[in-house]
Design a protein around this motif. Structure first.
Motif, PDB file in Angstrom:
ATOM      1  N   HIS A 261       0.836  -1.200   0.000  1.00 14.87           N
ATOM      2  CA  HIS A 261       0.000   0.000   0.000  1.00 14.87           C
ATOM      3  C   HIS A 261       0.875   1.256   0.000  1.00 14.87           C
ATOM      4  O   HIS A 261       0.363   2.359  -0.120  1.00 14.87           O
ATOM      5  CB  HIS A 261      -0.868   0.020   1.270  1.00 14.87           C
ATOM      6  N   ASP A 262       2.190   1.081   0.160  1.00 14.06           N
ATOM      7  CA  ASP A 262       3.125   2.206   0.319  1.00 14.06           C
ATOM      8  C   ASP A 262       3.503   2.747  -1.056  1.00 14.06           C
ATOM      9  O   ASP A 262       4.278   2.137  -1.788  1.00 14.06           O
ATOM     10  CB  ASP A 262       4.373   1.718   1.071  1.00 14.06           C
TER      11      ASP A 262
ATOM     12  N   LEU B 121      -7.097   4.032   0.671  1.00 13.71           N
ATOM     13  CA  LEU B 121      -6.187   5.036   1.227  1.00 13.71           C
ATOM     14  C   LEU B 121      -6.431   6.409   0.602  1.00 13.71           C
ATOM     15  O   LEU B 121      -6.369   7.427   1.292  1.00 13.71           O
ATOM     16  CB  LEU B 121      -4.737   4.625   0.994  1.00 13.71           C
TER      17      LEU B 121
ATOM     18  N   LEU C  73       1.802   9.395   3.112  1.00 14.87           N
ATOM     19  CA  LEU C  73       0.715   9.842   3.984  1.00 14.87           C
ATOM     20  C   LEU C  73       1.216  10.855   5.007  1.00 14.87           C
ATOM     21  O   LEU C  73       0.549  11.868   5.263  1.00 14.87           O
ATOM     22  CB  LEU C  73       0.099   8.633   4.697  1.00 14.87           C
TER      23      LEU C  73
ATOM     24  N   SER D 218       2.637   6.566  11.156  1.00 11.00           N
ATOM     25  CA  SER D 218       2.642   5.784   9.925  1.00 11.00           C
ATOM     26  C   SER D 218       4.049   5.666   9.366  1.00 11.00           C
ATOM     27  O   SER D 218       4.837   6.605   9.420  1.00 11.00           O
ATOM     28  CB  SER D 218       1.731   6.428   8.869  1.00 11.00           C
TER      29      SER D 218
ATOM     30  N   THR E  90      -2.499   2.479   7.489  1.00 13.41           N
ATOM     31  CA  THR E  90      -2.364   2.039   6.098  1.00 13.41           C
ATOM     32  C   THR E  90      -2.095   0.544   5.959  1.00 13.41           C
ATOM     33  O   THR E  90      -2.229   0.003   4.858  1.00 13.41           O
ATOM     34  CB  THR E  90      -1.225   2.803   5.396  1.00 13.41           C
TER      35      THR E  90
ATOM     36  N   ASP F 180       4.184   5.062   6.260  1.00 11.05           N
ATOM     37  CA  ASP F 180       3.866   5.487   4.891  1.00 11.05           C
ATOM     38  C   ASP F 180       4.297   6.949   4.736  1.00 11.05           C
ATOM     39  O   ASP F 180       3.615   7.870   5.176  1.00 11.05           O
ATOM     40  CB  ASP F 180       2.360   5.328   4.644  1.00 11.05           C
TER      41      ASP F 180
END
Length: 623
Positions: free
Chosen positions: A208-209, A472, A495, A490, A464, A492
């Protein structure tokens, strides 16, 4: 390029529902592929099929038998009663077994000298010293130190890091990775990016990164409604081409819909005598009807819940301190939260981020200091560990246990079922068991329950993990418009950059510093500080000159501290250079001496990083 692995006519179902049928996919040598798609699309299932963890219901997996494939599961499992050492080091690998024996021996406070001498000779004979250094680097990066610890005693995050460490040590021809960045701190993620992009590695991963995806992958494969779509480029290119495809699909859908109306009229007045020609048209009608029923209307998650009114006093921390087992986690930290604060919480694993969040929300009373919460403050706390759902509960009953009806931001009141629909849980899933949800869908359900509380102080601890990128994007849009206080933990970086305007940096040993800016700005400032520190001993004025006009900006204590920091930087840099040069004077067989100097250099580098961060903080205040 040769094909390392391919799926031919692949079909698989989960809980009596087909995830995909007649799916075809090939991975070429040297490709680094990101598999994307919504939660529940079957990404993890496809990875497991390609890794041959189980057999597909239809089709087959074709691969080069000589190719070694390494697989990282989203939730790895381990043999019973294994220690970390038992799992990490392969029995079939002579070098690894020697290294295992050596590492276990040096953990002993009183090692057997004869055994050590024998191991030195064997490690040299098998050219294993460089390999040992690589293994120690990987284990250190993953925060793995006590090799005799039983894996059953570890947290889920620690287990994931151990599984990843073993895979990196084995270094297979092809990596299949399911959410590899989960439970890693940002420094480790950036190190992993460099490792995976070195050499000619072949990679298939789900992540998801978005920064990680862009930095590692050169191909994106989307899994959408059981079909795959391949894009050769980065994530931005994928979004552009996906938009074009969806627009084309929508045009085709509308065309088919109009044609179906005409065909339906023909079917109703169709003559009784069915010629071959009319039967062909009838078959075409049913085919068109099936295609049109696969609606192209794209459903989006809607995050629009009401926020509780927020008063002037929100939350105040007054000289808060916390320790565990004589280890300082938070030392004398104070802060008064203001309306619309947007704070990112950063720091390496184990520095106390979750501890600070638990203190803020009242789950933990601090050993020292006071926490004062405003009367109107309503916390919404999304915990990293998720919720402990009963797998046999129905999804809708989990929501109804909080409320039958929910008030939205626009004042409208909707039912629990309607809210679930907005979060992309259709009626069939609402009345199904929690056990049938994917990992990402469970996280989405957790997020929905947090937002149902109408919070005005929202805390998200690693939100995330396991969420698909589409979800997201919607979460980011919601957070951008959220008028309350936001606190975000996070790994991420995308984000953090987008959502935070200020950082709390957990530096270790209880120190919490405040940085005004987002994460990328913070990292850039550290790089600038390093460059300045390198030049400081040669090119900067004397400490006295630097302090000349500080009286109005720095306290006397801070002036002295800045002066001492500059001296420490200069002295530390000289020590590092001296020790680095001394490595050339050692005999190659003198491993103990080399190891001792290497550890000293690592310790000095850590001291340099910490000193420069504080130097930068005081220098900025001085400017």
């Amino acid at each position: 390029m040769s094909t390392l692995i391919a799926a031919e006519g692949l079909g698989h179902a989960y809980h009596d529902e087909w995830l995909f049928k007649k799916l075809t996919l090939g991975i070429q040598q040297g490709q680094r592929v990101a598999l994307v798609g919504i939660n529940g699309a079957g990404k993890s299932t496809l990875l497991k099929l390609l890794a041959e963890k189980f057999n597909p219901l239809e089709g087959k997996i074709v691969k080069n038998k000589s190719v070694k494939i390494g697989f990282l599961d989203q939730e790895p499992t381990f043999p019973d009663n294994y220690s970390i050492s038992d799992f990490i080091f392969s029995l079939e690998n002579k070098q690894q077994q020697l290294i295992k024996e050596y590492e276990e021996l040096i953990e002993d406070p009183n090692p057997d000298e004869n055994k050590l001498n024998r191991l030195y000779e064997e490690l040299s004979e098998h050219n294993a010293w460089e390999y040992e250094h690589e293994i120690k680097t990987i284990l250190s990066r993953m925060g793995i130190t006590h090799l005799q610890q039983k894996i059953s005693t570890l947290s889920g995050g620690q287990k994931k890091r151990i599984a990843l460490a073993k895979l990196l040590i084995e270094d297979p021809e092809m990596y299949i990775l399911d959410e590899p960045t989960n439970h890693l701190d940002i420094d480790t993620i950036e190190w992993l990016e460099k490792l995976l992009t070195s050499g000619n590695k072949t990679i298939l991963l789900v992540t998801h990164d978005r920064y990680f995806l862009d930095n590692v992958c050169n191909t994106i494969v989307e899994l959408d409604k059981g079909k795959t779509f391949t894009y050769n480029g980065n994530y931005a290119y994928f979004l552009e081409k996906k938009s074009e495809r969806e627009a084309s699909d929508e045009a085709t859908f509308q065309k088919n819909k109009n044609l179906l109306k005409k065909e339906l009229e023909w079917m109703r007045r169709m003559p009784a005598a069915r010629t071959t020609k009319s039967q062909s048209r009838i078959d075409a009608f049913y085919d068109l009807d099936a295609k049109t029923k696969q609606t192209s209307d794209k459903q989006d998650i809607t995050l629009k819940v009401k926020m509780s009114r927020q008063g002037n006093k929100i939350l105040e921390l007054d000289h808060v301190g916390q320790s565990f087992d004589d280890k300082k986690i938070i030392n004398d930290f104070s802060y008064v939260f203001k309306k619309a604060d947007r704070i990112g919480l950063a720091g390496k694993n184990g520095t106390g981020k979750s501890t600070l969040l638990n203190i803020l929300t009242g789950y933990l009373n601090p050993e020292r200091g006071n926490v004062s919460v405003g009367e109107t403050t309503v916390f919404g706390y999304y915990k990293q560990g998720g919720l402990a759902f009963n797998e046999k509960d129905r999804v809708i009953d989990i929501v109804k246990s909080d409320a039958e009806y929910i008030k939205m931001a626009d004042g409208q009141t909707i039912s629990a079922s309607q809210l679930l629909t907005l979060f992309l849980f259709p009626p069939k899933k609402q009345h199904g068991m929690v056990e049938k949800l994917s990992g990402g869908e469970k996280k989405r359900l957790h997020l929905m329950k947090v937002l149902m509380q109408n919070p005005n102080f929202l805390i998200l601890d690693e939100p995330t993990n396991d969420l698909d990128i589409d979800t997201l994007n919607v979460l980011e849009e919601f957070l951008e418009n959220f008028p309350g206080v936001l606190m975000l933990v996070s790994h991420d970086r995308y984000l953090l950059d987008k959502m935070s305007e200020q950082l709390f940096i957990m530096e270790g040993e209880g120190q919490v510093s405040i940085y005004n800016g987002n994460y990328s700005e913070y990292r850039t400032s550290l790089e600038v500080a390093k460059e300045k520190a390198k030049e400081a001993p040669k090119n900067t004025p004397t400490a006295a000159a630097l302090q000349k006009d500080n009286s109005q900006k720095l306290t006397y204590k801070e002036q002295r501290e800045l002066e001492e920091l500059e001296q420490t930087i200069s002295t530390t840099e000289e020590k590092i250079n001296t020790l680095t040069g001394s490595l050339n004077d050692f005999d190659s067989a003198d491993y103990i001496g080399i190891q001792g100097v290497t550890k000293d250099i690592e310790s000095l580098n850590k001291l340099m990083d910490k000193t420069m961060e504080r130097w930068l903080e005081l220098s900025e205040k001085n400017n």
